[in-house]
Design a protein around this motif. Structure first.
Motif, mmCIF file in Angstrom:
data_model
loop_
_atom_site.group_PDB
_atom_site.id
_atom_site.type_symbol
_atom_site.label_atom_id
_atom_site.label_comp_id
_atom_site.label_asym_id
_atom_site.label_seq_id
_atom_site.Cartn_x
_atom_site.Cartn_y
_atom_site.Cartn_z
ATOM 1 N N ASN A 26 0.841 -1.186 0.000
ATOM 2 C CA ASN A 26 0.000 0.000 0.000
ATOM 3 C C ASN A 26 0.878 1.239 0.000
ATOM 4 O OD1 ASN A 26 -2.505 -1.174 -0.004
ATOM 5 N ND2 ASN A 26 -2.603 -1.331 2.216
ATOM 6 N N ILE A 27 0.722 2.034 -1.018
ATOM 7 C CA ILE A 27 1.420 3.307 -1.068
ATOM 8 C C ILE A 27 0.436 4.358 -0.576
ATOM 9 C CG2 ILE A 27 2.517 4.988 -2.583
ATOM 10 C CD1 ILE A 27 3.279 2.642 -4.385
ATOM 11 N N ASN A 28 0.887 5.205 0.305
ATOM 12 C CA ASN A 28 0.019 6.223 0.914
ATOM 13 C C ASN A 28 -1.148 5.572 1.639
ATOM 14 O OD1 ASN A 28 1.644 8.254 -0.159
ATOM 15 N ND2 ASN A 28 0.414 8.401 -2.006
ATOM 16 N N ALA A 29 -0.875 4.528 2.378
ATOM 17 C CA ALA A 29 -1.933 3.806 3.078
ATOM 18 C C ALA A 29 -2.645 4.684 4.095
ATOM 19 C CB ALA A 29 -1.353 2.574 3.764
ATOM 20 N N THR A 30 -1.970 5.721 4.565
ATOM 21 C CA THR A 30 -2.599 6.594 5.547
ATOM 22 C C THR A 30 -3.416 7.702 4.888
ATOM 23 O OG1 THR A 30 -0.629 7.983 5.655
ATOM 24 C CG2 THR A 30 -0.794 6.179 7.240
ATOM 25 N N THR A 31 -3.296 7.852 3.580
ATOM 26 C CA THR A 31 -4.047 8.879 2.878
ATOM 27 C C THR A 31 -5.498 8.448 2.748
ATOM 28 O OG1 THR A 31 -2.112 9.486 1.609
ATOM 29 C CG2 THR A 31 -4.224 10.199 0.745
ATOM 30 N N GLN A 32 -6.384 9.346 3.090
ATOM 31 C CA GLN A 32 -7.800 9.042 3.012
ATOM 32 C C GLN A 32 -8.398 9.820 1.843
ATOM 33 O OE1 GLN A 32 -10.118 10.370 6.358
ATOM 34 N NE2 GLN A 32 -11.424 8.590 6.216
ATOM 35 N N LEU A 33 -9.062 9.114 0.939
ATOM 36 C CA LEU A 33 -9.704 9.783 -0.181
ATOM 37 C C LEU A 33 -10.979 10.452 0.307
ATOM 38 C CD1 LEU A 33 -9.272 7.114 -2.980
ATOM 39 C CD2 LEU A 33 -7.932 9.166 -2.608
ATOM 40 N N GLN A 34 -11.204 11.666 -0.146
ATOM 41 C CA GLN A 34 -12.378 12.413 0.272
ATOM 42 C C GLN A 34 -13.200 12.801 -0.948
ATOM 43 O OE1 GLN A 34 -10.687 15.695 2.427
ATOM 44 N NE2 GLN A 34 -10.755 14.583 4.351
ATOM 45 N N VAL A 35 -14.511 12.790 -0.773
ATOM 46 C CA VAL A 35 -15.439 13.222 -1.811
ATOM 47 C C VAL A 35 -16.189 14.430 -1.263
ATOM 48 C CG1 VAL A 35 -17.435 12.591 -3.214
ATOM 49 C CG2 VAL A 35 -15.683 10.883 -2.696
ATOM 50 N N VAL A 36 -16.214 15.499 -2.050
ATOM 51 C CA VAL A 36 -16.870 16.731 -1.637
ATOM 52 C C VAL A 36 -18.081 16.954 -2.536
ATOM 53 C CG1 VAL A 36 -16.569 19.213 -1.308
ATOM 54 C CG2 VAL A 36 -14.636 17.684 -0.975
ATOM 55 N N LEU A 37 -19.235 17.172 -1.928
ATOM 56 C CA LEU A 37 -20.454 17.472 -2.673
ATOM 57 C C LEU A 37 -20.659 18.980 -2.672
ATOM 58 C CD1 LEU A 37 -22.717 14.783 -0.992
ATOM 59 C CD2 LEU A 37 -21.438 14.564 -3.116
ATOM 60 N N VAL A 38 -20.794 19.581 -3.866
ATOM 61 C CA VAL A 38 -20.983 21.028 -3.955
ATOM 62 C C VAL A 38 -22.180 21.354 -4.831
ATOM 63 C CG1 VAL A 38 -18.580 21.667 -3.495
ATOM 64 C CG2 VAL A 38 -19.300 21.238 -5.828
ATOM 65 N N LYS A 39 -22.881 22.398 -4.450
ATOM 66 C CA LYS A 39 -24.008 22.906 -5.222
ATOM 67 C C LYS A 39 -23.845 24.424 -5.319
ATOM 68 C CE LYS A 39 -28.950 22.372 -5.697
ATOM 69 N NZ LYS A 39 -30.175 21.797 -5.148
ATOM 70 N N PRO A 40 -22.999 24.867 -6.258
ATOM 71 C CA PRO A 40 -22.708 26.301 -6.359
ATOM 72 C C PRO A 40 -23.900 27.080 -6.890
ATOM 73 C CG PRO A 40 -21.659 25.124 -8.149
ATOM 74 C CD PRO A 40 -22.286 24.093 -7.266
ATOM 75 N N GLU A 41 -24.007 28.312 -6.416
ATOM 76 C CA GLU A 41 -25.075 29.194 -6.882
ATOM 77 C C GLU A 41 -24.533 30.308 -7.779
ATOM 78 O OE1 GLU A 41 -27.137 30.568 -3.434
ATOM 79 O OE2 GLU A 41 -27.685 28.540 -2.810
ATOM 80 N N ARG A 42 -23.257 30.675 -7.548
ATOM 81 C CA ARG A 42 -22.633 31.761 -8.304
ATOM 82 C C ARG A 42 -21.289 31.281 -8.845
ATOM 83 N NH1 ARG A 42 -23.441 33.395 -3.288
ATOM 84 N NH2 ARG A 42 -21.250 33.813 -2.923
ATOM 85 N N PHE A 43 -20.784 31.994 -9.839
ATOM 86 C CA PHE A 43 -19.473 31.658 -10.391
ATOM 87 C C PHE A 43 -18.372 31.903 -9.362
ATOM 88 C CE2 PHE A 43 -15.567 32.510 -12.777
ATOM 89 C CZ PHE A 43 -15.473 31.327 -13.475
ATOM 90 N N ASP A 44 -18.632 32.786 -8.414
ATOM 91 C CA ASP A 44 -17.655 33.071 -7.349
ATOM 92 C C ASP A 44 -17.318 31.823 -6.534
ATOM 93 O OD1 ASP A 44 -17.732 35.689 -8.175
ATOM 94 O OD2 ASP A 44 -19.109 36.335 -6.585
ATOM 95 N N ASP A 45 -18.203 30.839 -6.539
ATOM 96 C CA ASP A 45 -17.968 29.590 -5.805
ATOM 97 C C ASP A 45 -16.932 28.692 -6.497
ATOM 98 O OD1 ASP A 45 -19.938 30.431 -4.007
ATOM 99 O OD2 ASP A 45 -21.527 29.383 -5.097
ATOM 100 N N ALA A 46 -16.551 29.033 -7.716
ATOM 101 C CA ALA A 46 -15.639 28.192 -8.500
ATOM 102 C C ALA A 46 -14.276 28.055 -7.834
ATOM 103 C CB ALA A 46 -15.478 28.744 -9.909
ATOM 104 N N SER A 47 -13.795 29.110 -7.198
ATOM 105 C CA SER A 47 -12.466 29.035 -6.587
ATOM 106 C C SER A 47 -12.441 28.048 -5.418
ATOM 107 C CB SER A 47 -11.992 30.415 -6.136
ATOM 108 O OG SER A 47 -12.860 30.931 -5.156
ATOM 109 N N THR A 48 -13.542 27.964 -4.672
ATOM 110 C CA THR A 48 -13.623 26.998 -3.573
ATOM 111 C C THR A 48 -13.584 25.571 -4.116
ATOM 112 O OG1 THR A 48 -14.949 28.554 -2.298
ATOM 113 C CG2 THR A 48 -14.990 26.266 -1.584
ATOM 114 N N VAL A 49 -14.311 25.332 -5.185
ATOM 115 C CA VAL A 49 -14.317 24.006 -5.808
ATOM 116 C C VAL A 49 -12.929 23.687 -6.365
ATOM 117 C CG1 VAL A 49 -15.370 22.550 -7.587
ATOM 118 C CG2 VAL A 49 -16.767 24.222 -6.359
ATOM 119 N N ALA A 50 -12.289 24.672 -6.988
ATOM 120 C CA ALA A 50 -10.941 24.476 -7.529
ATOM 121 C C ALA A 50 -9.950 24.138 -6.418
ATOM 122 C CB ALA A 50 -10.495 25.727 -8.282
#
Length: 121
Positions: A26-50
């Motif tokens: 196992n390489i990076n066995a301590t690394t935990q994959l994360q999934v983020v759910l986003v529902k942006p309302e404005r284009f300004d939210d793009a930087s947070t998603v990025a």
């Protein structure tokens, strides 16, 4: 001068038989994959998603309640961020996309079927 090395017979060591040896590392066995759910309302939210994508998190982008023009801009911008990170972006529903970093593969029968029917762009 130097201590005498023990032989295999002295310490009970038995070499593994030469043949097929399976080792899983196992390489990076301590690394935990994360999934983020986003529902942006404005284009300004793009930087947070990025920022999530740059941190190698998988993002599920729900654009159901987003203005059509803003949705188009978000998809264009975020597909560029995914490309810059060697990731990928796929449509999984009418207004929902999954954006993954380079170290995450998307697989599944439904995805293959949708892709073969030309749902993805």
């Amino acid at each position: 001068m130097f201590p005498q090395r023990s032989t295999a017979e002295d310490d009970g060591y038995q070499p593994e038989p030469t043949g097929k040896r399976n080792k899983v590392v196992n390489i990076n066995a301590t690394t935990q994959l994360q999934v983020v759910l986003v529902k942006p309302e404005r284009f300004d939210d793009a930087s947070t998603v990025a920022d999530h994508l740059n941190a190698k998190r998988t993002v599920v982008l729900n654009l159901e309640g987003t203005n059509k023009e803003v949705s188009r801009r978000l998809v264009d911008f975020l597909s560029g961020v995914a490309y810059a990170n060697n990731g990928q972006m796929k449509r999984v529903a009418n207004s929902t996309f999954i954006i993954t970093p380079y170290n995450v593969d998307i697989m599944g029968d439904l995805l293959d079927e949708l892709e073969s029917n030309g749902v993805f762009f």
